[in-house]
Design an enzyme around this catalytic site. Structure first.
Site, mmCIF file in Angstrom:
data_model
loop_
_atom_site.group_PDB
_atom_site.id
_atom_site.type_symbol
_atom_site.label_atom_id
_atom_site.label_comp_id
_atom_site.label_asym_id
_atom_site.label_seq_id
_atom_site.Cartn_x
_atom_site.Cartn_y
_atom_site.Cartn_z
ATOM 1 N N SER A 187 4.360 11.741 -8.314
ATOM 2 C CA SER A 187 4.046 12.383 -7.034
ATOM 3 C C SER A 187 4.619 11.522 -5.926
ATOM 4 O O SER A 187 4.884 10.327 -6.135
ATOM 5 C CB SER A 187 2.534 12.544 -6.881
ATOM 6 O OG SER A 187 1.879 11.316 -7.109
ATOM 7 N N ASP A 213 -9.203 3.637 8.837
ATOM 8 C CA ASP A 213 -9.485 2.442 9.640
ATOM 9 C C ASP A 213 -9.519 2.862 11.099
ATOM 10 O O ASP A 213 -8.892 3.857 11.471
ATOM 11 C CB ASP A 213 -8.375 1.403 9.427
ATOM 12 C CG ASP A 213 -8.348 0.917 7.988
ATOM 13 O OD1 ASP A 213 -9.393 0.424 7.523
ATOM 14 O OD2 ASP A 213 -7.310 1.063 7.333
ATOM 15 N N PHE A 257 2.686 -5.297 5.787
ATOM 16 C CA PHE A 257 1.787 -4.242 5.342
ATOM 17 C C PHE A 257 0.853 -4.765 4.241
ATOM 18 O O PHE A 257 -0.354 -4.519 4.259
ATOM 19 C CB PHE A 257 2.632 -3.062 4.846
ATOM 20 C CG PHE A 257 1.823 -1.829 4.569
ATOM 21 C CD1 PHE A 257 0.702 -1.517 5.325
ATOM 22 C CD2 PHE A 257 2.197 -0.958 3.552
ATOM 23 C CE1 PHE A 257 -0.044 -0.380 5.063
ATOM 24 C CE2 PHE A 257 1.459 0.183 3.281
ATOM 25 C CZ PHE A 257 0.338 0.471 4.040
ATOM 26 N N GLU A 282 4.404 10.390 -1.715
ATOM 27 C CA GLU A 282 3.617 10.362 -0.473
ATOM 28 C C GLU A 282 4.572 10.294 0.718
ATOM 29 O O GLU A 282 5.465 9.453 0.754
ATOM 30 C CB GLU A 282 2.706 9.127 -0.495
ATOM 31 C CG GLU A 282 1.901 8.966 0.778
ATOM 32 C CD GLU A 282 0.886 7.845 0.674
ATOM 33 O OE1 GLU A 282 0.194 7.754 -0.359
ATOM 34 O OE2 GLU A 282 0.799 7.054 1.624
ATOM 35 N N HIS A 315 2.375 7.488 -8.582
ATOM 36 C CA HIS A 315 2.400 7.990 -7.201
ATOM 37 C C HIS A 315 3.311 7.052 -6.406
ATOM 38 O O HIS A 315 3.045 5.849 -6.335
ATOM 39 C CB HIS A 315 0.970 7.964 -6.622
ATOM 40 C CG HIS A 315 0.860 8.450 -5.222
ATOM 41 N ND1 HIS A 315 0.816 9.792 -4.882
ATOM 42 C CD2 HIS A 315 0.783 7.770 -4.042
ATOM 43 C CE1 HIS A 315 0.707 9.921 -3.569
ATOM 44 N NE2 HIS A 315 0.685 8.702 -3.036
#
Ligand code: FAD
Length: 292
Positions: free
Chosen positions: A15, A109, A218, A17, A268
């Site tokens: 998959s 967040d 990140f 994102e 993913h």
């Protein structure tokens, strides 16, 4: 289509994102990326949602493009921090009318750049509250986020797993992990999950390293460790973007191959809305596999 049904019938798959483009002007480039990655036959694609609902309109527009212009199964990410039940109810009805019936239920967040944002004004405290809320509609596959190295706010790995279990028990159908770069974290997480009795599919989230500086930034925010061996391999090429990507492709292929050898069948991929590097990784892994 409900992803929970697809997961029951497929023996494996991938998959992707995406995040919503900043404006309508980014649509052609975005759809170009989607079409290029379409050849790898994803079981679904997901669209992120800005913290505190900050990209709600853009997420919905992007989902509409995907629904209207492709045959892909789509999933919306959805954060609940700061949201009211009334607003969520309206959104659920909107998703149903759009034919979006897969949701990644997240707490989120506090949004950056919104200084007066008050997370306690909302009526949802944790993702588990959102899972419980969405379950009432009986219309959606519900996914949740899980953290191989523990969520950054969790006091311990044990408490992290305890809360993860509670969230899943509210009615999650499957889970996607935060990115990780050392597969041992994933294997240890799976052992802890098994011990506590979690039985839903847990899909590893794979982040290809295209730019070590960005990924470091990140990763430090979301508490994902970049192992020393990866740094040593990539950092000498910090100023050679093409070489850095080539090594990033090798690392992602090695990571997925190791996961495959250890029984993982679903992946993913965090695309960062780019097709080139991911296409090389997927070709390196011989996707799409005929057995899928
Ligand atoms: P929760 O499951 O609610 O957990 C948050 C913290 O609360 C954890 O430390 C947990 O241990 C703790 N906790 C949970 N329940 C309790 C309890 N009952 N008592 C005390 N503590 C508790 N963010 C976005 O803004 N948009 C996105 O589209 C997005 N997509 C993501 C996709 C994936 C695959 C992942 C892994 C993350 C994504 N995120 C996204 C980031 C996510 O919103 C953050 O990681 C956020 O900090 C936590 O969200 P959560 O749903 O895991 O929260």
């Amino acid at each position: 289509m409900l992803i929970r049904d697809i997961l029951k019938t497929r023996s494996g798959g991938i998959s992707f994102e995406f995040f919503p483009p900043k404006s309508e002007a980014g649509k052609d480039a975005f759809m170009g990326v989607v079409k290029e990655l379409r050849q790898f036959d994803p079981i679904y694609v997901s669209v992120t949602y800005g913290a505190g609902g900050t990209t709600q309109e853009r997420t919905l527009t992007t989902l509409e493009w995907l629904r209207n212009e492709t045959d892909l199964t789509v999933m919306s990410h959805l954060t609940c921090i700061g949201a009211t039940q009334k607003a969520m109810d309206e959104l659920m009805r909107k998703y149903i009318s759009m034919g979006v019936n897969n949701i990644l239920a997240l707490r989120g967040d506090p949004p950056k750049g919104v200084p007066d944002f008050d997370p306690f004004k909302g009526e949802f405290r944790y993702a588990s509250d959102l899972v419980r809320f969405i379950r009432r509609y009986d219309s959606f596959t519900i996914a949740v986020a899980v953290y191989p190295e523990g969520h950054q706010e969790s006091p311990s790995l044990e408490m992290d797993m305890e809360y993860t279990k509670r969230k899943i028990d509210e009615g999650a159908d499957f889970a996607i992990t935060q990115m990780f770069f050392d597969n041992r974290y994933f294997y240890q997480f799976m052992e802890r999950a098994e011990r506590i009795g979690i039985k839903i599919p847990i899909i590893p989230g794979i982040m290809p390293i295209g730019d070590i500086r960005k990924i470091t930034e990140f990763a430090s925010f979301c508490k994902a460790t970049i192992p020393e061996w990866i740094r040593k391999r990539i950092e000498p090429f910090q100023n050679e973007p093409e070489e850095m990507k080539r090594i990033g492709i090798e690392i992602a292929i090695e990571q997925c191959m190791d996961l495959q050898e250890n029984g993982v069948r679903f992946f993913h991929f965090y695309t960062l809305n780019r097709a080139e590097m991911l296409s090389s990784i997927l070709r390196g892994l011989n996707f799409p596999l005929p057995l899928f």
